[in-house]
Design a protein around this motif. Structure first.
Motif, PDB file in Angstrom:
ATOM      1  N   VAL A  32       0.853  -1.189   0.000  1.00  0.00           N
ATOM      2  CA  VAL A  32       0.000   0.000   0.000  1.00  0.00           C
ATOM      3  C   VAL A  32       0.889   1.238   0.000  1.00  0.00           C
ATOM      4  O   VAL A  32       1.738   1.408   0.889  1.00  0.00           O
ATOM      5  CB  VAL A  32      -0.929   0.037   1.230  1.00  0.00           C
ATOM      6  N   LEU A  33       0.716   2.083  -0.994  1.00  0.00           N
ATOM      7  CA  LEU A  33       1.453   3.336  -1.082  1.00  0.00           C
ATOM      8  C   LEU A  33       0.540   4.482  -0.684  1.00  0.00           C
ATOM      9  O   LEU A  33      -0.591   4.572  -1.162  1.00  0.00           O
ATOM     10  CB  LEU A  33       1.962   3.554  -2.505  1.00  0.00           C
ATOM     11  N   ASP A  34       1.023   5.353   0.187  1.00  0.00           N
ATOM     12  CA  ASP A  34       0.325   6.606   0.497  1.00  0.00           C
ATOM     13  C   ASP A  34       0.910   7.661  -0.433  1.00  0.00           C
ATOM     14  O   ASP A  34       1.987   8.205  -0.171  1.00  0.00           O
ATOM     15  CB  ASP A  34       0.556   6.989   1.956  1.00  0.00           C
ATOM     16  N   PRO A  35       0.249   7.957  -1.563  1.00  0.00           N
ATOM     17  CA  PRO A  35       0.857   8.829  -2.578  1.00  0.00           C
ATOM     18  C   PRO A  35       1.138  10.241  -2.095  1.00  0.00           C
ATOM     19  O   PRO A  35       2.179  10.814  -2.420  1.00  0.00           O
ATOM     20  CB  PRO A  35      -0.156   8.802  -3.723  1.00  0.00           C
ATOM     21  N   LYS A  36       0.235  10.807  -1.315  1.00  0.00           N
ATOM     22  CA  LYS A  36       0.449  12.176  -0.831  1.00  0.00           C
ATOM     23  C   LYS A  36       1.659  12.246   0.093  1.00  0.00           C
ATOM     24  O   LYS A  36       2.469  13.179   0.005  1.00  0.00           O
ATOM     25  CB  LYS A  36      -0.797  12.680  -0.115  1.00  0.00           C
ATOM     26  N   ALA A  37       1.789  11.270   0.967  1.00  0.00           N
ATOM     27  CA  ALA A  37       2.934  11.247   1.886  1.00  0.00           C
ATOM     28  C   ALA A  37       4.227  11.038   1.117  1.00  0.00           C
ATOM     29  O   ALA A  37       5.258  11.669   1.429  1.00  0.00           O
ATOM     30  CB  ALA A  37       2.751  10.146   2.930  1.00  0.00           C
ATOM     31  N   ALA A  38       4.197  10.160   0.107  1.00  0.00           N
ATOM     32  CA  ALA A  38       5.401   9.907  -0.689  1.00  0.00           C
ATOM     33  C   ALA A  38       5.851  11.168  -1.416  1.00  0.00           C
ATOM     34  O   ALA A  38       7.040  11.530  -1.389  1.00  0.00           O
ATOM     35  CB  ALA A  38       5.133   8.793  -1.700  1.00  0.00           C
ATOM     36  N   VAL A  39       4.917  11.851  -2.044  1.00  0.00           N
ATOM     37  CA  VAL A  39       5.249  13.069  -2.787  1.00  0.00           C
ATOM     38  C   VAL A  39       5.761  14.154  -1.843  1.00  0.00           C
ATOM     39  O   VAL A  39       6.746  14.844  -2.135  1.00  0.00           O
ATOM     40  CB  VAL A  39       4.018  13.554  -3.576  1.00  0.00           C
ATOM     41  N   LYS A  40       5.119  14.296  -0.709  1.00  0.00           N
ATOM     42  CA  LYS A  40       5.537  15.305   0.272  1.00  0.00           C
ATOM     43  C   LYS A  40       6.960  15.044   0.769  1.00  0.00           C
ATOM     44  O   LYS A  40       7.800  15.953   0.813  1.00  0.00           O
ATOM     45  CB  LYS A  40       4.573  15.317   1.453  1.00  0.00           C
ATOM     46  N   GLY A  66      -1.756  -3.898 -19.518  1.00  0.00           N
ATOM     47  CA  GLY A  66      -2.776  -3.985 -20.553  1.00  0.00           C
ATOM     48  C   GLY A  66      -2.933  -2.739 -21.381  1.00  0.00           C
ATOM     49  O   GLY A  66      -4.043  -2.328 -21.699  1.00  0.00           O
ATOM     50  N   GLY A  67      -1.842  -2.084 -21.728  1.00  0.00           N
ATOM     51  CA  GLY A  67      -1.926  -0.865 -22.529  1.00  0.00           C
ATOM     52  C   GLY A  67      -1.394   0.327 -21.767  1.00  0.00           C
ATOM     53  O   GLY A  67      -0.646   0.185 -20.805  1.00  0.00           O
ATOM     54  N   MET A  68      -1.817   1.516 -22.178  1.00  0.00           N
ATOM     55  CA  MET A  68      -1.292   2.738 -21.572  1.00  0.00           C
ATOM     56  C   MET A  68      -2.245   3.352 -20.562  1.00  0.00           C
ATOM     57  O   MET A  68      -2.009   4.446 -20.072  1.00  0.00           O
ATOM     58  CB  MET A  68      -0.989   3.764 -22.679  1.00  0.00           C
ATOM     59  N   ARG A  69      -3.356   2.691 -20.266  1.00  0.00           N
ATOM     60  CA  ARG A  69      -4.304   3.245 -19.302  1.00  0.00           C
ATOM     61  C   ARG A  69      -3.787   3.034 -17.886  1.00  0.00           C
ATOM     62  O   ARG A  69      -3.433   1.913 -17.500  1.00  0.00           O
ATOM     63  CB  ARG A  69      -5.664   2.581 -19.471  1.00  0.00           C
ATOM     64  N   PRO A  70      -3.746   4.081 -17.050  1.00  0.00           N
ATOM     65  CA  PRO A  70      -3.239   3.929 -15.687  1.00  0.00           C
ATOM     66  C   PRO A  70      -4.190   3.127 -14.809  1.00  0.00           C
ATOM     67  O   PRO A  70      -5.402   3.098 -15.041  1.00  0.00           O
ATOM     68  CB  PRO A  70      -3.125   5.378 -15.190  1.00  0.00           C
ATOM     69  N   THR A  71      -3.628   2.482 -13.804  1.00  0.00           N
ATOM     70  CA  THR A  71      -4.436   1.805 -12.800  1.00  0.00           C
ATOM     71  C   THR A  71      -5.060   2.867 -11.896  1.00  0.00           C
ATOM     72  O   THR A  71      -4.665   4.044 -11.930  1.00  0.00           O
ATOM     73  CB  THR A  71      -3.568   0.873 -11.944  1.00  0.00           C
ATOM     74  N   PRO A  72      -6.028   2.495 -11.047  1.00  0.00           N
ATOM     75  CA  PRO A  72      -6.587   3.478 -10.117  1.00  0.00           C
ATOM     76  C   PRO A  72      -5.532   4.149  -9.241  1.00  0.00           C
ATOM     77  O   PRO A  72      -5.577   5.361  -9.020  1.00  0.00           O
ATOM     78  CB  PRO A  72      -7.567   2.637  -9.282  1.00  0.00           C
ATOM     79  N   ASP A  73      -4.575   3.374  -8.722  1.00  0.00           N
ATOM     80  CA  ASP A  73      -3.522   3.961  -7.891  1.00  0.00           C
ATOM     81  C   ASP A  73      -2.656   4.923  -8.691  1.00  0.00           C
ATOM     82  O   ASP A  73      -2.259   5.994  -8.195  1.00  0.00           O
ATOM     83  CB  ASP A  73      -2.639   2.863  -7.289  1.00  0.00           C
ATOM     84  N   GLN A  74      -2.356   4.570  -9.925  1.00  0.00           N
ATOM     85  CA  GLN A  74      -1.564   5.464 -10.778  1.00  0.00           C
ATOM     86  C   GLN A  74      -2.334   6.729 -11.106  1.00  0.00           C
ATOM     87  O   GLN A  74      -1.758   7.817 -11.179  1.00  0.00           O
ATOM     88  CB  GLN A  74      -1.156   4.737 -12.053  1.00  0.00           C
ATOM     89  N   VAL A  76      -4.471   8.241  -9.204  1.00  0.00           N
ATOM     90  CA  VAL A  76      -4.410   9.124  -8.032  1.00  0.00           C
ATOM     91  C   VAL A  76      -3.099   9.899  -8.025  1.00  0.00           C
ATOM     92  O   VAL A  76      -3.070  11.105  -7.768  1.00  0.00           O
ATOM     93  CB  VAL A  76      -4.567   8.307  -6.730  1.00  0.00           C
ATOM     94  N   LEU A  77      -2.006   9.204  -8.309  1.00  0.00           N
ATOM     95  CA  LEU A  77      -0.706   9.881  -8.369  1.00  0.00           C
ATOM     96  C   LEU A  77      -0.695  10.955  -9.440  1.00  0.00           C
ATOM     97  O   LEU A  77      -0.223  12.082  -9.219  1.00  0.00           O
ATOM     98  CB  LEU A  77       0.403   8.860  -8.655  1.00  0.00           C
ATOM     99  N   ALA A  78      -1.214  10.627 -10.612  1.00  0.00           N
ATOM    100  CA  ALA A  78      -1.200  11.562 -11.733  1.00  0.00           C
ATOM    101  C   ALA A  78      -1.995  12.824 -11.424  1.00  0.00           C
ATOM    102  O   ALA A  78      -1.711  13.892 -11.975  1.00  0.00           O
ATOM    103  CB  ALA A  78      -1.754  10.888 -12.988  1.00  0.00           C
ATOM    104  N   ALA A  79      -2.998  12.704 -10.550  1.00  0.00           N
ATOM    105  CA  ALA A  79      -3.850  13.850 -10.230  1.00  0.00           C
ATOM    106  C   ALA A  79      -3.251  14.765  -9.167  1.00  0.00           C
ATOM    107  O   ALA A  79      -3.766  15.866  -8.942  1.00  0.00           O
ATOM    108  CB  ALA A  79      -5.220  13.351  -9.776  1.00  0.00           C
ATOM    109  N   LEU A  80      -2.169  14.340  -8.517  1.00  0.00           N
ATOM    110  CA  LEU A  80      -1.556  15.163  -7.474  1.00  0.00           C
ATOM    111  C   LEU A  80      -0.822  16.352  -8.073  1.00  0.00           C
ATOM    112  O   LEU A  80      -0.296  16.288  -9.183  1.00  0.00           O
ATOM    113  CB  LEU A  80      -0.582  14.324  -6.644  1.00  0.00           C
ATOM    114  N   ASP A  81      -0.775  17.446  -7.305  1.00  0.00           N
ATOM    115  CA  ASP A  81      -0.024  18.632  -7.736  1.00  0.00           C
ATOM    116  C   ASP A  81       1.450  18.293  -7.902  1.00  0.00           C
ATOM    117  O   ASP A  81       2.024  17.514  -7.118  1.00  0.00           O
ATOM    118  CB  ASP A  81      -0.159  19.758  -6.699  1.00  0.00           C
ATOM    119  N   ASN A  82       2.060  18.874  -8.920  1.00  0.00           N
ATOM    120  CA  ASN A  82       3.517  18.787  -9.149  1.00  0.00           C
ATOM    121  C   ASN A  82       3.999  17.386  -9.524  1.00  0.00           C
ATOM    122  O   ASN A  82       5.195  17.101  -9.423  1.00  0.00           O
ATOM    123  CB  ASN A  82       4.298  19.278  -7.915  1.00  0.00           C
TER     124      ASN A  82
END
Length: 281
Positions: A32-40, A66-74, A76-82
């Motif tokens: 489990v990755l906490d994306p906001k904490a990782a980016v911070k 399965g192609g270039m479509r991101p997973t749900p977790d990816q 979320v990361l893509a939607a984060l600022d910066n």
């Protein structure tokens, strides 16, 4: 230009990060990755490694299933600022491909255009060394990040090439990466119904409890990832559908009927929406 960019090889992060926090490498599905904490945390570290610089952005490199479509977790990361998500692909053997070339290309191009003065690189693969060398020729300083024990998980040649090195401890990694707790069985009941047209009461309750227990174990970031998935897709994301179906097959000690699968998926979606509503409150 006094700006720093961060380059994250997620394959290295998950493989070595899981080994650091648990003692052995774990499958991505068990982490489990906490994306906001990782980016911070990574942004803060980058600014310490390049004092006086501003953050350009964090480049997050991963493989696409399965192609270039991101997973749900990816997503979320893509939607984060910066954060800019850059996707290679995952081959039939489950190996991440194309990521190193993306890192090298971006590193060289940003250096050539003088968009950055410093680069913080989390990777261990020698294949990115040529990108490091060329970026340095353009005047960029390379700060290499490794994960404990970095000497055992990174190319020695890459370490020697970097301007500075830094090792993330298991405590550092544990701030944003964890291993999923084992899911407890929602019920000790088993069913023997072979109905293919409806779900018996004896089987309906265990299936609903199983879906509820599964959703209860999800983290807030996983709930957010599912909501992001639902903005463009329908149903249960595959990374949750497969393990949930497996849990219920084991629970009933048989294959599920189509009505039971529909019930299970419907209950999952309902429970996620309930969790999401509680979080909003």
């Amino acid at each position: 230009m006094d700006r720093v960019a961060v380059f994250i090889d997620s394959g290295y992060l998950f493989a070595q990060g899981s080994a650091a926090i648990s003692g052995s490498k774990k499958k991505r599905s068990s982490l489990v990755l906490d994306p906001k904490a990782a980016v911070k945390d990574l942004e803060a570290l980058a600014l310490r490694k390049a004092p006086g610089c501003k953050l350009l952005r964090i480049y997050w490199y991963d493989g696409a299933l399965g192609g270039m479509r991101p997973t749900p977790d990816q997503a979320v990361l893509a939607a984060l600022d910066n954060v800019k998500l850059r996707l290679g692909f995952v081959n039939s053997a489950g190996q991440q491909k194309g990521v190193d070339s993306l890192i090298v290309t971006d590193l060289i191009e940003l250096a050539r255009l003088q968009s950055i003065s410093d680069a913080v690189l989390l990777s261990g693969d020698e294949d990115v060394r040529v990108g490091v060398q060329i970026a340095q020729n353009f005047g960029v300083r390379i700060h290499l990040l490794g994960i404990e024990p970095a000497r055992a998980s990174q190319s020695v040649q890459l370490i020697h090439e970097a301007d500075t090195t830094h090792e993330l401890s298991k405590e550092d990694v544990g701030e944003f990466l964890s291993v999923k707790p084992e899911l407890q069985r929602a019920s000790g009941e088993t069913g023997v119904s072979g109905s293919t047209s409806a779900v018996s009461d004896d089987d309906e309750r265990p299936l609903q409890r199983a879906a509820g227990a599964y959703v209860a174990e999800l983290t807030e970031s996983q709930i957010a990832a599912i909501e992001a998935y639902w903005k463009t897709e329908r149903g249960v994301p595959g990374e949750h559908d497969r393990p949930l179906l497996a849990i219920c097959r084991q629970l009933l000690n048989r294959e599920l009927t189509r009505p039971e699968i529909r019930l299970l998926r419907s209950t999952f979606q309902k429970e996620v929406k309930i969790r999401s509503t509680r979080t909003d409150e």
